[in-house]
Design a protein around this motif. Structure first.
Motif, PDB file in Angstrom:
ATOM      1  N   ASP A 174       1.735  -2.585 -18.619  1.00 29.66           N
ATOM      2  CA  ASP A 174       0.485  -3.074 -18.014  1.00 29.66           C
ATOM      3  C   ASP A 174      -0.488  -3.546 -19.096  1.00 29.66           C
ATOM      4  O   ASP A 174      -1.198  -4.535 -18.909  1.00 29.66           O
ATOM      5  CB  ASP A 174      -0.194  -1.970 -17.191  1.00 29.66           C
ATOM      6  N   ASN A 178      -2.017  -7.299 -19.201  1.00 35.63           N
ATOM      7  CA  ASN A 178      -3.473  -7.408 -19.099  1.00 35.63           C
ATOM      8  C   ASN A 178      -4.122  -7.787 -20.431  1.00 35.63           C
ATOM      9  O   ASN A 178      -5.343  -7.905 -20.508  1.00 35.63           O
ATOM     10  CB  ASN A 178      -4.075  -6.086 -18.608  1.00 35.63           C
TER      11      ASN A 178
ATOM     12  N   LEU B  63      -4.528 -12.476 -14.261  1.00 34.90           N
ATOM     13  CA  LEU B  63      -4.737 -11.168 -13.620  1.00 34.90           C
ATOM     14  C   LEU B  63      -6.222 -10.836 -13.462  1.00 34.90           C
ATOM     15  O   LEU B  63      -6.599 -10.094 -12.555  1.00 34.90           O
ATOM     16  CB  LEU B  63      -4.022 -10.067 -14.412  1.00 34.90           C
ATOM     17  N   ALA B  66      -6.924 -12.323 -10.299  1.00 34.29           N
ATOM     18  CA  ALA B  66      -6.311 -11.527  -9.220  1.00 34.29           C
ATOM     19  C   ALA B  66      -7.163 -10.295  -8.914  1.00 34.29           C
ATOM     20  O   ALA B  66      -7.311  -9.896  -7.748  1.00 34.29           O
ATOM     21  CB  ALA B  66      -4.900 -11.116  -9.617  1.00 34.29           C
ATOM     22  N   ARG B  67      -7.747  -9.710  -9.956  1.00 38.78           N
ATOM     23  CA  ARG B  67      -8.596  -8.526  -9.729  1.00 38.78           C
ATOM     24  C   ARG B  67      -9.894  -8.921  -9.018  1.00 38.78           C
ATOM     25  O   ARG B  67     -10.413  -8.169  -8.197  1.00 38.78           O
ATOM     26  CB  ARG B  67      -8.882  -7.813 -11.054  1.00 38.78           C
ATOM     27  N   LYS B  70      -8.996  -9.229  -5.514  1.00 38.25           N
ATOM     28  CA  LYS B  70      -8.804  -7.898  -4.928  1.00 38.25           C
ATOM     29  C   LYS B  70     -10.146  -7.280  -4.532  1.00 38.25           C
ATOM     30  O   LYS B  70     -10.273  -6.643  -3.474  1.00 38.25           O
ATOM     31  CB  LYS B  70      -8.089  -7.008  -5.944  1.00 38.25           C
ATOM     32  N   ASN B 106       6.464  -7.233 -10.823  1.00 37.54           N
ATOM     33  CA  ASN B 106       5.017  -7.044 -10.602  1.00 37.54           C
ATOM     34  C   ASN B 106       4.266  -8.366 -10.588  1.00 37.54           C
ATOM     35  O   ASN B 106       3.326  -8.553  -9.804  1.00 37.54           O
ATOM     36  CB  ASN B 106       4.425  -6.144 -11.690  1.00 37.54           C
ATOM     37  N   LEU B 107       4.688  -9.282 -11.459  1.00 44.18           N
ATOM     38  CA  LEU B 107       4.013 -10.581 -11.497  1.00 44.18           C
ATOM     39  C   LEU B 107       4.263 -11.363 -10.212  1.00 44.18           C
ATOM     40  O   LEU B 107       3.353 -12.005  -9.675  1.00 44.18           O
ATOM     41  CB  LEU B 107       4.484 -11.394 -12.710  1.00 44.18           C
ATOM     42  N   THR B 110       2.061  -9.975  -7.596  1.00 45.72           N
ATOM     43  CA  THR B 110       0.677 -10.444  -7.778  1.00 45.72           C
ATOM     44  C   THR B 110       0.521 -11.873  -7.278  1.00 45.72           C
ATOM     45  O   THR B 110      -0.464 -12.211  -6.606  1.00 45.72           O
ATOM     46  CB  THR B 110       0.297 -10.372  -9.278  1.00 45.72           C
ATOM     47  N   LYS B 113       0.601 -11.999  -3.532  1.00 50.26           N
ATOM     48  CA  LYS B 113      -0.685 -11.518  -2.981  1.00 50.26           C
ATOM     49  C   LYS B 113      -1.739 -12.616  -3.105  1.00 50.26           C
ATOM     50  O   LYS B 113      -2.538 -12.834  -2.191  1.00 50.26           O
ATOM     51  CB  LYS B 113      -1.161 -10.270  -3.737  1.00 50.26           C
TER      52      LYS B 113
END
Lengths: 464, 209
Positions: A174, A178, B63, B66-67, B70, B106-107, B110, B113
C-alpha cells in the motif's frame, strides 16, 4: 548497527568477481575469489503442485538439472550454482521440497562425477508466513514448516541458505501504490528489520550446525515490486529508486546476524551490501528478462560474484529447454567478464565501467546501484546510529545522487519524476528524530489490523 | 452556490476535504445524489483514469482522486440506498487460491469503483468455493480473477469452471502477469486485461456484449 565502517570504500574496488571475504564451496569454487560464476534459477511451467502431480514435477527438475549441468560441462564452465527457490506448497509441505532438493543434489553429484563439474545448490524456501492474514510471523505451521525445510535441506547438503522474507510487506504494498515514503520506512526499517533479526537468528544457527553458508536475504517483495511498478509507469522511478536505497537497510540485517553470502540474486541492493560487508553477492540483470524487466540489465553485473537469470520456466525453446538455454547465456556472459579479468585489473575495470556506463544515465534505478552510488549510500547507512536513521540517511543520499546527476545532465529525468524529489525530501524533513517517536506516530496512523504488532515487538494501541 | 463542476474538479485534483464540503452543499441544495455520481464523480474518475492510461499521472496521484471520490461517496451512498438506486454493475474480485499477490487486483478494484461499480473484494488466496459462495450471495454482473504465478494458473481454470457451474448470469474476466488472451479463451473466461488501466474498458465491453 553492527557495521560502522565500509569494507569497500573505494568504488574502483567494488567490482564483479572479487569480494574481500570470498567463500569456498565443497567442490572448490571460490565465490568472490576473482572469478564470476553463473547461478541458474528455474521454475515449473503451468502445473498445480499436489501429491498427484509430484511424479511429473520430479521429472521436470530431473530434466532441468541433468540437461543444464551437461551444457555447463560442455561449455567448460569453471563452476555453477543452482538455486532452488521453492513454490509455496513445497515449503508448506517440506517433504515436497525435500524431494526436489535431493533430485538436484543427486544431479550435482552426478555431474561432478561424470564431468568433474563444480556445482553447488542454494536452497531458498519461499516465505509462506503471509498465507494467513494478518501473517503470523513467529509461530504456527508455516513458520515451523519453513524452518524444517531449512534444516533438512542444509542437512542434505544444500550449501547456501537464502530467503526472500516478507516481514513488513503487510504495509509496504500500500505504501508503494500510495507513494508514501513514511510508510515505506516504517515497513522496511522498523517492521522489516525486526523480522529479519528474528528470522536470521534462526537461520544462521541452522547453517552453522550443518556446515553450510547462511547466504542472505533480499527485499525482493519490496524493492523489486517497486521496480516492476515503476517499469509499468505506475509509480515514479525516482520513488522506486529511493525505495531501493532503503531496502539495503533491511537486507543488511541478515549479515548483521551472521550471514556471509553469496547474497541472493534478486537483491538489487546487493552492491550496497557488498560495499558494507565485503561478502560476495549474486546479481541478475539482462538475463533475468525471462522473469521480469529491469532498467539495469548490464549495470547489475558490474559488481556481481554470481550472475543469475532470476527464474525461467521449464519450457521448450528452439535451442532446448529454457533452463539449459539460460545456462548457456549466463556462461557466455561470465566467460566474457572473466576474460576481461584475466587480462588484468585495468581490463576488468574497463569492462565494469562499460557495464555501468551503458545503463547509469538512462534510469535512476540503475544509477543508484552503480559502484559510486553504492559506496555513497553504504557510507550513509554505516554512519547512522540505528536502522531508522539509516533508512532516512539512505533515502536522502539517493535523492541527492539523483538531483546532482540530473543537474549535471548525467541522468535523464523528466519533470514529472523530478517533482517527486521535492515531495520525498519534504516527507523526510517531517519525520521525527527518534525511532521511538516515529513508532508512536505510525502506530496511530497505519492499519494495525493488517499485521500482528507483537510479532514486530511493537506496542499494541488500546482503542477506547 | 456550489456546482457540480466544482465537485468534479475537486475529485480530479484529489482534494478530499473540498469534495466532502461540496457534496454536502450540493445535497443540501437539493441536487439528486445520482446526478452527483453520474455527472461529477464518475466523469472525474474517467478523466483521471484516462490520464493514467496516457502516462500523465502515476497510481499514487490516481489514488488521491479515488480517496476524494470515496469521501464524497460516504455522503452520497446512503441517499442512493434510501432512494432505492442501485449501482449499474456489481463486481466480485479476488486473487485465486494459492496466490497472495494483490497489487494488480486492488488497482482493478479501485478503477472499477471509480467507474461506479459496486465492488466486493474477496482478497487473496480465494478458493473456488469462496467465489461460488460470494456469487450466490451477491449475484454480481462481473467476476474478476487475478493470478501472478504460473503454478496458480490452474486454480484460475478451476475457479472459472466452479463459478460457471453456478449457472448464474455474469461475465468472467481474468488478468495477471502469466495470463494471456489465449489462456482466457482456453479456460472459458469472457475477457482478459493485460493491465489495470484497461480493466474498466474491458469490463464495460464484456458487459455490453
Amino acid at each position: 548497527m553492527k557495521y560502522t565502517s565500509l569494507t569497500i570504500s573505494d568504488p574502483d574496488q567494488l567490482i564483479y568477481g572479487t569480494a574481500p571475504h570470498p567463500i569456498t564451496t565443497k567442490h572448490g569454487m571460490v565465490i568472490g575469489g576473482g572469478m564470476i560464476y553463473p547461478e541458474l534459477n528455474f521454475t515449473l511451467p503451468n502445473i498445480k503442485i499436489e501429491k498427484s502431480s509430484m511424479p511429473e514435477i520430479r521429472r521436470h527438475y530431473q530434466q532441468i538439472v541433468s540437461e543444464s549441468l551437461q551444457r555447463a560441462a560442455e561449455l567448460e564452465s569453471p563452476g555453477v550454482v543452482l538455486e532452488f527457490e521453492t513454490l509455496p506448497p513445497m515449503t508448506e509441505f517440506p517433504e515436497f521440497g525435500m524431494d526436489i532438493v535431493k533430485i538436484l543434489l543427486d544431479g550435482i553429484e552426478e555431474a561432478h562425477g561424470k564431468y568433474g563439474l563444480k556445482a553447488s545448490l542454494r536452497c531458498t524456501p519461499n516465505d509462506n508466513r503471509e498465507f494467513i492474514r494478518p501473517p503470523i510471523m513467529r509461530s504456527g505451521r508455516y513458520w515451523e514448516a519453513m524452518l524444517e525445510l531449512f534444516e533438512k535441506s542444509a542437512q542434505a547438503g544444500a550449501e547456501f541458505l537464502s530467503i526472500e522474507s516478507v516481514g513488513g510487506k503487510e504495509l509496504h504494498d500500500d505504501a508503494l501504490v500510495n507513494g508514501d515514503l513514511r510508510e515505506v520506512i516504517f515497513s522496511l526499517c522498523v517492521m522489516g528489520v525486526r523480522d529479519m533479526k528474528f528470522l536470521w537468528d534462526h537461520i544462521v544457527p541452522i547453517a552453522n550446525k550443518h556446515g553450510v553458508y547462511a547466504a542472505g536475504d533480499t527485499a525482493c517483495g519490496f524493492g523489486n515490486t517497486a521496480m516492476v511498478l515503476a517499469e509499468r509507469q505506475m509509480i515514479p522511478k525516482s520513488f522506486a529508486t529511493v525505495v531501493r536505497a532503503i531496502t539495503a537497510v533491511r537486507s543488511l540485517v541478515a549479515y548483521e546476524c551472521g550471514a556471509v553470502g553469496p547474497g541472493k540474486d534478486c537483491g538489487y541492493e546487493n552492491p550496497i551490501l557488498k560495499a558494507i560487508t565485503g561478502f560476495p553477492m549474486s546479481m541478475e540483470g539482462k538475463t533475468a528478462a525471462c522473469a521480469h524487466l529491469s532498467p539495469m540489465g548490464n549495470l547489475a553485473a558490474a559488481t556481481a560474484d554470481l550472475w543469475s537469470n532470476e527464474s525461467v520456466q521449464n519450457i521448450k525453446l528452439l535451442g532446448g529447454m529454457a533452463p539449459t538455454c539460460y545456462m548457456e547465456q549466463l556462461i557466455y556472459d561470465c566467460r566474457l567478464f572473466n576474460q576481461a579479468s584475466s587480462d588484468g585489473p585495468e581490463a576488468a575495470l574497463q569492462m565494469r565501467n562499460w557495464l555501468v556506463k551503458s545503463d547509469a544515465s538512462l534510469d535512476p534505478q540503475a544509477l543508484i546501484i552503480s559502484p559510486e552510488s553504492s559506496v555513497a549510500i553504504a557510507q550513509a547507512i554505516v554512519s547512522a546510529d540505528d536502522h531508522y536513521s539509516a533508512g532516512i540517511a539512505s533515502a536522502r543520499e539517493a535523492i541527492r545522487i539523483m538531483r546532482d546527476s540530473s543537474e549535471k545532465g548525467s541522468l535523464k529525468m523528466d519533470t514529472r519524476e523530478s517533482a517527486w524529489l521535492d515531495r520525498m525530501e519534504d516527507e523526510l524533513d517531517d519525520l521525527p528524530d527518534t525511532e521511538e517517536e516515529f513508532i508512536e506516530e505510525m502506530m496511530e496512523d497505519v492499519d494495525t489490523d493488517k499485521f500482528v504488532p507483537e510479532d514486530y515487538e511493537l506496542p499494541v494501541l488500546l482503542t477506547v | 452556490m456550489s456546482n457540480i463542476e466544482d465537485l468534479r474538479t475537486a475529485v480530479i485534483s484529489g482534494k478530499r476535504k473540498d469534495a466532502k464540503v461540496l457534496t454536502t452543499a450540493l445535497l443540501e441544495q437539493g441536487i439528486a445524489p445520482e446526478r452527483l455520481l453520474e455527472d461529477a464523480l464518475i466523469p472525474a474518475m474517467t478523466v483521471v483514469g484516462d490520464k493514467f492510461k496516457r502516462n500523465e499521472v502515476f497510481v499514487p496521484e490516481m489514488l488521491v482522486s479515488a480517496r476524494a471520490m470515496k469521501e464524497s461517496m460516504k455522503l452520497i451512498e446512503p441517499k442512493l440506498i434510501e432512494a432505492g438506486i442501485k449501482p449499474k454493475y456489481k463486481a466480485i474480485i479476488g486473487t485465486v487460491e494459492g496466490d497472495l499477490h494483490d497489487i494488480g487486483k486492488n488497482l482493478v478494484a479501485t478503477m472499477w469503483k471509480g467507474a461506479g461499480f459496486d465492488v466486493i473484494d474477496l482478497g487473496v488466496n480465494v478458493t473456488p468455493s469462496a467465489f461460488v459462495d460470494a456469487i450466490e450471495t451477491h449475484e454480481p454482473d462481473i467476476v474478476g480473477l487475478s493470478a501472478l504465478l504460473t503454478t496458480t494458473m490452474p486454480a484460475m481454470r478451476e475457479t472459472v469452471a466452479a463459478v460457471k457451474a453456478t449457472g448464474k448470469n455474469f461475465k468472467i474476466v481474468i488478468g495477471g502477469a502469466p495470463v494471456t488472451q489465449t489462456y482466457a479463451d482456453e479456460v472459458g473466461a469472457d475477457g482478459y486485461s493485460p493491465d489495470a488501466a484497461s480493466a474498466v474498458d474491458l469490463a464495460k465491453s464484456v458487459l455490453a456484449a
